[in-house]
Design an enzyme around this catalytic site. Structure first.
Site, mmCIF file in Angstrom:
data_model
loop_
_atom_site.group_PDB
_atom_site.id
_atom_site.type_symbol
_atom_site.label_atom_id
_atom_site.label_comp_id
_atom_site.label_asym_id
_atom_site.label_seq_id
_atom_site.Cartn_x
_atom_site.Cartn_y
_atom_site.Cartn_z
ATOM 1 N N GLU A 104 14.344 -35.711 25.902
ATOM 2 C CA GLU A 104 14.970 -36.633 24.953
ATOM 3 C C GLU A 104 16.209 -35.912 24.441
ATOM 4 O O GLU A 104 16.159 -35.137 23.502
ATOM 5 C CB GLU A 104 14.014 -36.986 23.811
ATOM 6 C CG GLU A 104 14.500 -38.173 22.996
ATOM 7 C CD GLU A 104 15.189 -37.795 21.692
ATOM 8 O OE1 GLU A 104 15.992 -38.604 21.194
ATOM 9 O OE2 GLU A 104 14.951 -36.708 21.162
ATOM 10 N N ASP A 106 10.777 -34.070 22.546
ATOM 11 C CA ASP A 106 11.625 -34.614 21.485
ATOM 12 C C ASP A 106 12.701 -33.614 21.068
ATOM 13 O O ASP A 106 12.424 -32.420 20.917
ATOM 14 C CB ASP A 106 10.738 -34.954 20.280
ATOM 15 C CG ASP A 106 11.535 -35.569 19.149
ATOM 16 O OD1 ASP A 106 12.185 -36.612 19.382
ATOM 17 O OD2 ASP A 106 11.530 -35.014 18.031
HETATM 18 C C1 OTU Z 1 14.477 -37.820 17.924
HETATM 19 O O1 OTU Z 1 15.801 -38.303 17.839
HETATM 20 C C2 OTU Z 1 13.579 -39.001 17.659
HETATM 21 O O2 OTU Z 1 13.776 -39.981 18.647
HETATM 22 C C3 OTU Z 1 13.846 -39.517 16.275
HETATM 23 O O3 OTU Z 1 13.128 -40.683 16.000
HETATM 24 C C4 OTU Z 1 13.508 -38.405 15.309
HETATM 25 O O4 OTU Z 1 13.904 -38.799 14.016
HETATM 26 C C5 OTU Z 1 14.205 -37.087 15.647
HETATM 27 O O5 OTU Z 1 14.165 -36.771 17.035
HETATM 28 C C6 OTU Z 1 13.553 -35.931 14.941
HETATM 29 O O6 OTU Z 1 12.266 -35.687 15.453
HETATM 30 O O7 OTU Z 1 18.802 -37.437 16.272
HETATM 31 O O8 OTU Z 1 18.811 -39.986 15.605
HETATM 32 O O9 OTU Z 1 19.770 -35.422 20.998
HETATM 33 O O10 OTU Z 1 19.492 -37.483 19.168
HETATM 34 O O11 OTU Z 1 16.415 -35.843 19.093
HETATM 35 C C7 OTU Z 1 17.811 -39.534 16.440
HETATM 36 C C8 OTU Z 1 18.545 -35.766 20.530
HETATM 37 C C9 OTU Z 1 17.918 -38.070 16.731
HETATM 38 C C10 OTU Z 1 18.628 -36.430 19.162
HETATM 39 C C11 OTU Z 1 17.275 -36.896 18.867
HETATM 40 C C12 OTU Z 1 16.886 -37.417 17.576
#
Ligand code: OTU
Length: 672
Positions: free
Chosen positions: A329, A287
Site C-alpha cells: 500500500e 499498510d
Molecule cells: C493508510 O493510508 C491507510 O489506507 C489509511 O486508512 C490509514 O489512515 C493510514 O495508512 C495510516 O495507517 O496516508 O491518507 O503512501 O498514503 O499509507 C492515507 C501510503 C495515507 C499512504 C497511506 C495512508
C-alpha cells in the site's frame, strides 16, 4: 517445486545453511520441502538482512529461523498443501478470474459470523479476492478505522475471535475466495504492549520506536518531512509526558511508528506476520509501507532500504508460508510506486502486488476533463511491473483520492502540475460551474492550496446530484461514467478491486458527523454502512442499483474467461488520433483484446488505419455486450461514456447478425 533455478549458496550462506540444517534437523525431517526452500531463499534473507543490520550478530539471525520453524509447525496441513501448490504454480494469482472486493467487516456484515452469510453475495459478484479492512484488535477510542492496532494476535472483539477468522478463511477458500488482510506494519497503537512497555520506561521497548529526548532531532527531521494529516494530526512527533520524550507519529498521535533500524523490531514483526499468515490469509496488505524507513534530510518515504526489508521478509515467508503474497500500500508518486514491485535486482523479490494509485487518480482526471492525454502519457512513462508481479487496480477505496500527478507528466501535455491537481480538487468538490461531482476537500495543504478529495464513487461521478435532482438523463450519464471507470479497471493489467457499496452506487454518508470519534476525519463520508435495502434492488430491472450491479457482475464474468487478461500480459496503450478515447491492447499468447473507452459525453471516433493490424479491418466482437460490431466508414466509433472490450473477428463470422457502428453516429446499431 522446480529446483533447477536454485542459486548455489555463496560461502557465508553455505556456512549459515549448514548450521541451520543441523539446528533444525528434526524440522527438515518433518517437512521434506524445508531444506530445498532454505537453499533457495537463504541468499535473499541474508542479503536483505545484512544490508540493514550489518552489526547484528549471527545469533539474531538464528533466532529468526527458530521463529520461522515454530511458525511452520503451527501452519496447518491443508494450508501447507496450498503452499506447495502455489510454489509449483507461482503465477496462481495472475489468472483473469481473480476479481477483488474490499469491505469493512462491520459495515458490510456486522461481524465475522455475518460475513459468512454474505458469501453468496460475493459469489454473485464474481469475487475471488476479498480484502477485509483492519481486523486486529484496535485501541479503544479513535483508531483510524482500525489502523491503530493494539494486538496483532487478537481480532477486534466487536467483530469476533481469531478462531472465527480461521473459520471464515476456510469458508472463503471453500467458495474459491482468497482472503486478504491488513498488516499494519508501519506503526502500532500507543496501547500496544510494546508501546506500553516503552511508556513504562523499558529500554528494550523504547528502542522499538523512534523517541527523542528533546526537539533537536525532531525539528531537524521536520524541515523536510511532509504532514500526512495536517488538519487533525499536525507534525510528525508527539510529546509523551510519561517518559518526557518525543515519539515519531507520522499519522495520528496515537499511531507510533516502529523503528525498523532495530533488528529486534524486524524479528518481532516477522513473528506477527507469520501468525497472521497461519490464520489462513492469502495476501497481507502492507499498510503505509513507504514510511517504514527514515532518513534525515529526506521526506522519509520510499527509502532504498525498504527493498532490503521487504525482500528479507518475503524470503523468510517464502520458506515458511510460500502461498502468501505481499501487497504494497504505497500511495506515492508514479515512479515510486512501481519500486515496491521490485526493481534494480529485486524483481520478484519484494511485493507481489501493489495498488495502482496512478491509474486510479489519472482515470478520475481523465473523466473530469473528458480527455485521456495525461492518462496515456503517464502510463506510457511508467516502468513496467516485473512479470512475476501485478497491479491492484481500483476506482475507489476507503481513503481519500490524492492527485499524484507528476509535474513532468503534466508539462509533457502542456499543463502545469499544480494547476492540474487544483483542477481535480475543484472539479470533484463541485467548485467548478460545469462540475457534477459532490466530493469534499480532505487535508488542505496551506502552503500550496492543494487538497485531497473524499466522497463515494457515485458522488464523484455525479450520481448523487442526479438522484437528488431527479434528472433521469443525468442519472444515466452518471451510471455510464461509473461503468466506464469499472470497465477500464477490470480490463487493465492487474487484479480489479471493487470497493464494497460501489456495485450499488452508495452515496455520501454524513452520519460520521454525529460520532465525535470520527467527526474530524471526512474520509468517513465514503465509508457508509452497506445498504442491504438498496442491494435488494439489484435484481429489479430499471433501478440504478440493478444497472450498476449487473454492469460490474458482467465485467467479472466476462473477464474471468478472457485469457488475454492474464496478469502477466502487458497493457499496450495505443495512441489514437482522438484525445477523448482510451485504447488499450492486451495480448497473451494467441489471445488479444482491445479496450475502447470514451471519456466524453459525446460520440467519439478514432481512425481505424492508425490502429495495429487486427483492428484495422473494422470487424470485432465486443465480448462485453456479446455483439459483433462492424465499424463502418473507417472509424472506430464509441458512444458517449461508452466502452467496448473487442476481440478480433473475421468478416465471415459477421453475417448475418453484425451491428454496424457508423460514423457519424446517426445510424448506430443499424442492421447490415
Ligand atoms: C493508510 O493510508 C491507510 O489506507 C489509511 O486508512 C490509514 O489512515 C493510514 O495508512 C495510516 O495507517 O496516508 O491518507 O503512501 O498514503 O499509507 C492515507 C501510503 C495515507 C499512504 C497511506 C495512508
Amino acid at each position: 517445486m522446480r529446483t533447477d533455478d536454485v542459486a548455489p549458496p555463496t560461502g557465508a550462506d553455505t556456512d549459515l545453511l549448514r548450521r541451520l540444517l543441523a539446528r533444525h534437523a528434526d524440522a527438515c525431517r518433518a517437512f521434506p520441502f524445508l531444506e530445498t526452500r532454505l537453499r533457495r531463499h537463504l541468499p535473499d534473507v541474508r542479503r536483505g538482512y545484512r544490508a540493514l543490520y550489518h552489526d547484528a550478530d549471527e545469533s539474531r539471525l538464528l533466532r529468526l529461523f527458530d521463529a520461522l520453524v515454530e511458525g511452520l509447525h503451527e501452519r496447518e496441513a491443508d494450508v501447507r498443501e496450498r503452499d506447495r501448490r502455489r510454489e509449483a504454480d507461482p503465477a496462481w494469482f495472475q489468472v483473469p478470474a481473480m476479481v477483488g472486493m474490499m469491505c469493512y467487516v462491520d459495515r458490510f456484515a456486522d461481524d465475522l459470523a455475518g460475513l459468512i452469510e454474505k458469501i453468496p453475495y460475493l459469489e454473485e459478484l464474481g469475487v475471488s479476492y476479498l480484502h477485509l479492512m483492519p481486523l486486529m484488535k484496535p485501541r479503544q477510542g479513535p483508531n483510524d478505522g482500525g489502523y491503530a492496532v493494539a494486538d496483532y494476535r487478537a481480532v477486534d472483539p466487536r467483530l469476533g475471535t481469531i478462531d472465527q477468522l480461521r473459520v471464515l478463511a476456510r469458508r472463503l477458500h471453500a467458495a474459491g475466495i482468497h482472503l486478504v488482510v491488513d498488516f499494519v506494519m508501519n506503526h502500532t497503537a500507543r496501547e500496544h504492549a510494546w508501546a506500553q512497555a516503552a511508556l513504562a520506561g523499558d529500554a528494550r521497548f523504547q528502542a522499538f520506536y523512534l523517541t527523542f529526548e528533546n526537539r533537536a532531532l525532531p525539528d531537524a527531521y521536520e524541515r523536510t518531512l511532509p504532514e500526512v494529516f495536517p488538519d487533525f494530526a499536525p507534525g510528525n512527533f508527539t510529546y509523551q509526558p510519561a517518559i518526557d520524550r518525543w515519539v515519531w507519529t507520522t499519522f495520528y498521535d496515537f499511531q507510533w511508528d516502529l523503528n525498523y533500524a532495530n533488528p529486534d523490531v524486524f524479528e518481532c514483526i516477522f513473528r506477527e506476520m507469520l501468525f497472521l499468515a497461519n490464520v489462513g490469509a492469502d495476501v497481507l496488505r502492507l499498510d503505509a509501507v513507504p514510511f517504514v524507513w527514515k532518513r534525515m534530510g529526506t521526506n522519509c518515504q520510499n527509502q532504498p532500504e525498504i527493498l532490503d526489508l521487504l525482500s528479507a521478509f518475503r524470503a523468510l515467508m517464502r520458506i515458511a508460508a510460500p502461498g502468501v503474497l505481499f501487497k504494497a500500500e504505497a500511495i506515492v508518486a508514479p515512479d515510486d510506486i512501481v519500486r515496491y514491485l521490485g526493481v534494480g535486482g529485486y524483481e520478484g523479490k519484494a511485493c507481489d502486488l501493489a495498488y495502482h494509485a496512478t491509474l486510479m487518480n489519472h482515470l478520475w482526471h481523465a473523466l473530469a476533463c473528458e480527455n485521456t492525454h495525461l492518462l496515456r502519457t503517464t502510463l506510457s512513462t511508467l516502468p513496467a511491473a516485473p512479470r512475476e508481479t501485478t497491479w491492484i487496480n481500483y476506482v475507489r477505496c476507503h481513503d481519500d483520492i490524492g492527485w499524484g500527478i507528476a509535474d513532468a507528466n503534466a508539462e509533457a501535455v502542456g499543463q502545469h502540475g499544480r494547476d492540474t491537481r487544483m483542477f481535480c480538487t475543484d472539479f470533484y468538490t463541485g467548485a467548478l460551474p460545469h462540475s457534477y461531482a459532490e466530493g469534499y476537500r480532505f487535508q488542505v495543504d496551506e502552503g500550496t492550496g492543494e487538497a485531497r478529495v473524499s466522497g463515494t464513487a457515485a458522488a464523484l461521478a455525479g450520481l448523487q446530484r442526479a438522484l437528488v435532482e431527479a434528472d433521469p438523463e443525468a442519472v444515466d450519464r452518471a451510471v455510464r461514467r461509473l461503468l466506464l471507470l469499472h470497465g477500464v479497471v477490470y480490463f487493465m493489467k492487474g487484479i480489479p478491486l471493487l470497493y464494497s457499496g460501489d456495485e450499488i452506487g452508495q452515496l455520501n454518508d454524513f452520519s460520521y458527523l454525529n460520532d465525535p470519534l470520527k467527526a474530524a476525519d471526512n474520509r468517513w463520508i465514503h465509508r457508509p454502512q452497506m445498504d442491504w435495502q438498496k442491494a435488494a434492488w439489484r435484481h429489479t430491472p430499471g433501478r440504478v442499483e440493478q444497472c450498476l450491479f449487473e454492469g460490474v457482475r458482467r465485467l467479472a464474468r466476462v473477464r474471468s474467461v478472457q485469457q488475454a487478461l492474464d496478469g502477466r500480459s502487458e497493457d499496450r496503450v495505443l495512441l489514437p488520433d482522438n484525445d477523448h478515447l482510451f485504447l488499450v491492447e492486451r495480448v497473451y499468447g494467441d489471445e488479444r483484446l482491445l479496450l475502447a473507452a470514451n471519456f466524453s459525453h459525446a460520440w467519439q471516433a478514432a481512425a481505424l488505419h492508425a490502429l495495429p493490424p487486427p483492428w484495422r479491418e473494422g470487424y470485432s466482437h465486443d465480448v462485453l455486450a456479446d455483439a459483433r460490431l462492424r465499424f463502418a466508414s473507417g472509424f472506430l466509433a464509441v458512444p458517449p461514456y461508452g466502452l467496448y472490450w473487442l476481440a478480433p473477428a473475421q468478416p465471415s463470422e459477421h453475417k448475418p447478425h453484425a451491428q454496424v457502428v457508423a460514423w457519424p453516429p446517426e445510424s448506430y446499431y443499424g442492421k447490415t
